[in-house]
Scaffold this motif. Structure first.
Motif, mmCIF file in Angstrom:
data_model
loop_
_atom_site.group_PDB
_atom_site.id
_atom_site.type_symbol
_atom_site.label_atom_id
_atom_site.label_comp_id
_atom_site.label_asym_id
_atom_site.label_seq_id
_atom_site.Cartn_x
_atom_site.Cartn_y
_atom_site.Cartn_z
ATOM 1 N N LEU A 1 25.854 43.076 51.936
ATOM 2 C CA LEU A 1 25.872 42.144 53.339
ATOM 3 C C LEU A 1 26.957 41.262 53.317
ATOM 4 N N LEU A 2 27.938 40.853 54.153
ATOM 5 C CA LEU A 2 29.049 40.072 54.422
ATOM 6 C C LEU A 2 28.414 38.987 55.359
ATOM 7 N N SER A 3 28.752 37.987 55.245
ATOM 8 C CA SER A 3 28.519 36.662 56.399
ATOM 9 C C SER A 3 29.979 36.158 56.524
ATOM 10 N N PHE A 4 30.089 36.316 58.162
ATOM 11 C CA PHE A 4 31.594 36.159 58.500
ATOM 12 C C PHE A 4 31.421 34.573 59.031
ATOM 13 N N GLY A 5 30.315 34.357 59.583
ATOM 14 C CA GLY A 5 30.441 32.794 60.353
ATOM 15 C C GLY A 5 29.502 32.822 61.330
ATOM 16 N N ALA A 6 29.407 31.561 62.092
ATOM 17 C CA ALA A 6 28.473 31.435 63.243
ATOM 18 C C ALA A 6 29.100 31.609 64.656
ATOM 19 N N TYR A 7 28.613 31.903 65.494
ATOM 20 C CA TYR A 7 29.213 32.043 66.691
ATOM 21 C C TYR A 7 28.645 30.742 67.583
ATOM 22 N N PRO A 8 29.303 30.098 68.306
ATOM 23 C CA PRO A 8 30.663 30.596 68.896
ATOM 24 C C PRO A 8 31.880 29.816 68.107
ATOM 25 N N GLN A 9 31.656 29.401 67.104
ATOM 26 C CA GLN A 9 33.060 29.023 66.210
ATOM 27 C C GLN A 9 33.720 30.403 65.878
ATOM 28 N N LEU A 10 32.974 31.432 65.617
ATOM 29 C CA LEU A 10 33.720 32.541 65.346
ATOM 30 C C LEU A 10 33.330 33.603 66.508
ATOM 31 N N GLY A 11 34.362 33.768 67.273
ATOM 32 C CA GLY A 11 34.161 34.619 68.483
ATOM 33 C C GLY A 11 33.852 36.368 68.275
ATOM 34 N N LEU A 12 33.576 37.026 69.239
ATOM 35 C CA LEU A 12 33.714 38.467 68.986
ATOM 36 C C LEU A 12 34.887 39.079 68.406
ATOM 37 N N ALA A 13 35.890 38.621 69.130
ATOM 38 C CA ALA A 13 37.108 39.444 68.595
ATOM 39 C C ALA A 13 37.481 38.964 67.331
ATOM 40 N N GLU A 14 37.324 37.779 66.818
ATOM 41 C CA GLU A 14 37.440 37.423 65.563
ATOM 42 C C GLU A 14 36.598 37.925 64.383
ATOM 43 N N ALA A 15 35.266 38.289 64.736
ATOM 44 C CA ALA A 15 34.397 38.937 63.881
ATOM 45 C C ALA A 15 34.805 40.315 63.760
ATOM 46 N N ARG A 16 35.501 40.877 64.627
ATOM 47 C CA ARG A 16 35.911 42.381 64.653
ATOM 48 C C ARG A 16 37.177 42.594 63.781
ATOM 49 N N LEU A 17 37.876 41.364 63.864
ATOM 50 C CA LEU A 17 39.042 41.496 62.890
ATOM 51 C C LEU A 17 38.551 41.571 61.323
ATOM 52 N N LYS A 18 37.582 40.562 61.160
ATOM 53 C CA LYS A 18 37.101 40.238 59.793
ATOM 54 C C LYS A 18 36.428 41.879 59.348
ATOM 55 N N ARG A 19 35.767 42.275 60.318
ATOM 56 C CA ARG A 19 34.966 43.770 60.117
ATOM 57 C C ARG A 19 36.332 44.784 59.679
ATOM 58 N N ALA A 20 37.492 44.674 60.488
ATOM 59 C CA ALA A 20 38.649 45.450 60.144
ATOM 60 C C ALA A 20 38.924 45.128 58.733
ATOM 61 N N ALA A 21 39.268 44.066 58.253
ATOM 62 C CA ALA A 21 39.698 43.498 56.817
ATOM 63 C C ALA A 21 38.709 44.063 55.830
ATOM 64 N N ALA A 22 37.668 43.975 56.060
ATOM 65 C CA ALA A 22 36.484 44.557 55.106
ATOM 66 C C ALA A 22 36.684 45.949 54.883
ATOM 67 N N ARG A 23 36.878 46.854 56.071
ATOM 68 C CA ARG A 23 36.791 48.229 55.886
ATOM 69 C C ARG A 23 38.350 48.476 55.313
ATOM 70 N N LEU A 24 39.283 47.890 55.417
ATOM 71 C CA LEU A 24 40.455 48.188 54.409
ATOM 72 C C LEU A 24 40.334 47.982 53.061
ATOM 73 N N GLU A 25 39.539 47.135 52.868
ATOM 74 C CA GLU A 25 39.116 46.774 51.585
ATOM 75 C C GLU A 25 38.251 48.095 50.684
ATOM 76 N N LEU A 26 37.350 48.417 51.564
ATOM 77 C CA LEU A 26 36.411 49.373 51.275
ATOM 78 C C LEU A 26 37.236 50.704 51.295
ATOM 79 N N ALA A 27 38.246 51.030 51.854
ATOM 80 C CA ALA A 27 38.952 52.220 51.919
ATOM 81 C C ALA A 27 40.115 52.189 50.662
ATOM 82 N N ALA A 28 40.172 51.045 50.021
ATOM 83 C CA ALA A 28 41.036 50.874 48.936
ATOM 84 C C ALA A 28 40.250 50.990 47.495
ATOM 85 N N GLY A 29 38.952 50.946 47.747
ATOM 86 C CA GLY A 29 38.057 51.103 46.598
ATOM 87 C C GLY A 29 37.687 49.572 46.168
ATOM 88 N N ARG A 30 37.875 48.720 46.828
ATOM 89 C CA ARG A 30 37.403 47.428 46.491
ATOM 90 C C ARG A 30 36.195 46.767 47.253
#
Length: 414
Positions: free
Chosen positions: A50-79
């Motif tokens: 489980l990853l924790s990205f932060g609290a809403y509204p300090q972290l909005g929906l769009a920013e949360a999706r960007l963090k998700r995308a970055a995490a998935r890139l790490e997974l795709a690279a085997g990290r």
């Protein structure tokens, strides 16, 4: 289906945590206090994390999706996107657990505090100790609990689950964690086996049982006979468990020759691991006073070996010798006393359960109810003592050659 900004903004709090999923592991956790936290579930090397990205509204929906995308890139690279290769976790489970234990240790009986820490060191720390406390999942806690259940220690497994929840309730306000991974595991714990009630005679046979104990004639020597008889009678009077009686020492008793005699059973010898106070009836106190003449050690009920109490089987074998094999156990004395007290309808259930040293079934109520009910329990146990004494008749077969060994027979105890 992907979330919309309005769904996130107007998500209302409920009585329990709930999630709003955005897809690909990303979700919004809505807490009962109204806080909204972005989380992402993922798997790495076959393990759910489980990853924790932060609290809403300090972290909005769009920013949360960007963090998700970055995490998935790490997974795709085997990290592992949750790994911190260059530094240790800010707060491990073990560090948080030890801080929790140190915070509460001063308010606990030393023996209980030591046993709690020993459980954590034996089972919880090897499984969870080095993990960042935020990264521990429900699956991790359940796996630890299952390993304890596998060795048959069901009571220990339940206590460990409770300890984990208590640790997280301590950690969350400190900002070390956001959720309790053990919160919803109660229904997954292996159920305790059905309680097997110890054999006991019916209440109509209680007078005959009392008379048989008072006239006990089942040992080879007068001293052994006297000690066994006294142990049986004292257990009947006090509603104690076998080990509570047989391991009793003289320094646990107060005011035996006063109007309010008391027995302090230490927590280390109690099933629920807390000190138990027993207000003694006059009959129980008089029995102990008379027993001092033959008790030459610190143990109230001395055995045959020097500086040792009676054995684990002394009292149950006494029941066998009286003809009660399969019909009455020593533990069954407690059932007889409980039946009498409940059927009398003169004593509150709380008094009866406290006299039996039972745990409060309602955990929340038990946490706040610290009443000892010493005065009403003293009256209840005195009524029981009077009843038992009354059941002994003049033809009960008391042997006069035992009088010097253990004092007056029960019929003469006032």
């Amino acid at each position: 289906m992907a979330l919309k900004e309005l769904e996130v903004r107007y998500a209302t709090k409920r009585s329990r945590d709930y999630k709003l999923a955005d897809g690909e592991g990303l979700h919004l956790l809505v807490r009962p206090n109204g806080s909204k936290l972005w989380r992402m579930k993922y798997r790495f090397e076959g393990r759910e994390k489980l990853l924790s990205f932060g609290a809403y509204p300090q972290l909005g929906l769009a920013e949360a999706r960007l963090k998700r995308a970055a995490a998935r890139l790490e997974l795709a690279a085997g990290r592992d996107p949750g790994a911190r290769p260059d530094r240790k976790p800010a707060m491990t489970f073990e560090k948080a657990a030890r801080a929790w234990h140190e915070h509460r240790a001063a308010s606990l009986d030393p023996g209980h505090a030591a046993r709690t820490l020993a459980r954590l060191e034996r089972d919880a720390f090897p499984a969870l100790g080095k993990t960042d406390i935020r990264a521990v999942t429900s699956a991790d806690v359940l796996a630890m609990v299952r390993s304890v259940e596998a060795r048959g220690a069901l009571d220990v497994s339940r206590r460990l689950k409770q300890h984990v929840s208590q640790i997280y309730r301590f950690a969350i306000p400190h900002g070390w964690a956001d959720t309790d991974p053990a919160a919803y595991l109660s229904d997954l714990l292996k159920p305790k086996p059905r309680v097997r009630h110890m054999a006991r005679v019916g209440m109509e046979e209680l007078p005959k049982l009392v008379q048989a104990i008072d006239a006990y004639d089942g040992e080879e020597t007068p001293r052994r006979r006297a000690v066994t008889r006294a142990a049986l009678l004292f257990t009947l009077f006090s509603w104690a468990r076998t080990n509570e009686t047989r391991l009793a020492t003289w320094d646990e008793f107060e005011g035996l020759e006063t109007a309010e005699p008391l027995w302090r059973v230490p927590a280390a010898r109690m099933k629920m691991e807390r000190e138990h106070l027993v207000p003694l009836s006059t009959q129980a106190a008089a029995l102990l006073v008379s027993l001092r003449e033959i008790s030459k050690t610190g143990f109230v009920f001395p055995g045959d070996k020097p500086n040792q109490p009676i054995s684990q089987n002394t009292m149950i074998y006494g029941c066998y010798r009286m003809g009660y094999r399969g019909r009455q156990t020593v533990h069954g004395f407690r059932g007889l006393a409980s039946t009498w007290a409940n059927e009398a309808e003169s004593y509150r259930p709380d008094w009866i359960e406290m006299a039996l040293a039972h745990a409060e079934r309602d955990e929340v109520r038990g946490a706040y109810n610290s009443a000892l009910y010493l005065t009403p329990r003293r009256r209840m146990l005195q009524d029981w003592g009077n009843l038992v004494e009354h059941m002994v008749t003049s033809d009960a077969g008391v042997r006069r050659d035992d009088v010097e060994e253990v004092g007056p027979p029960l019929t003469a105890v006032a």
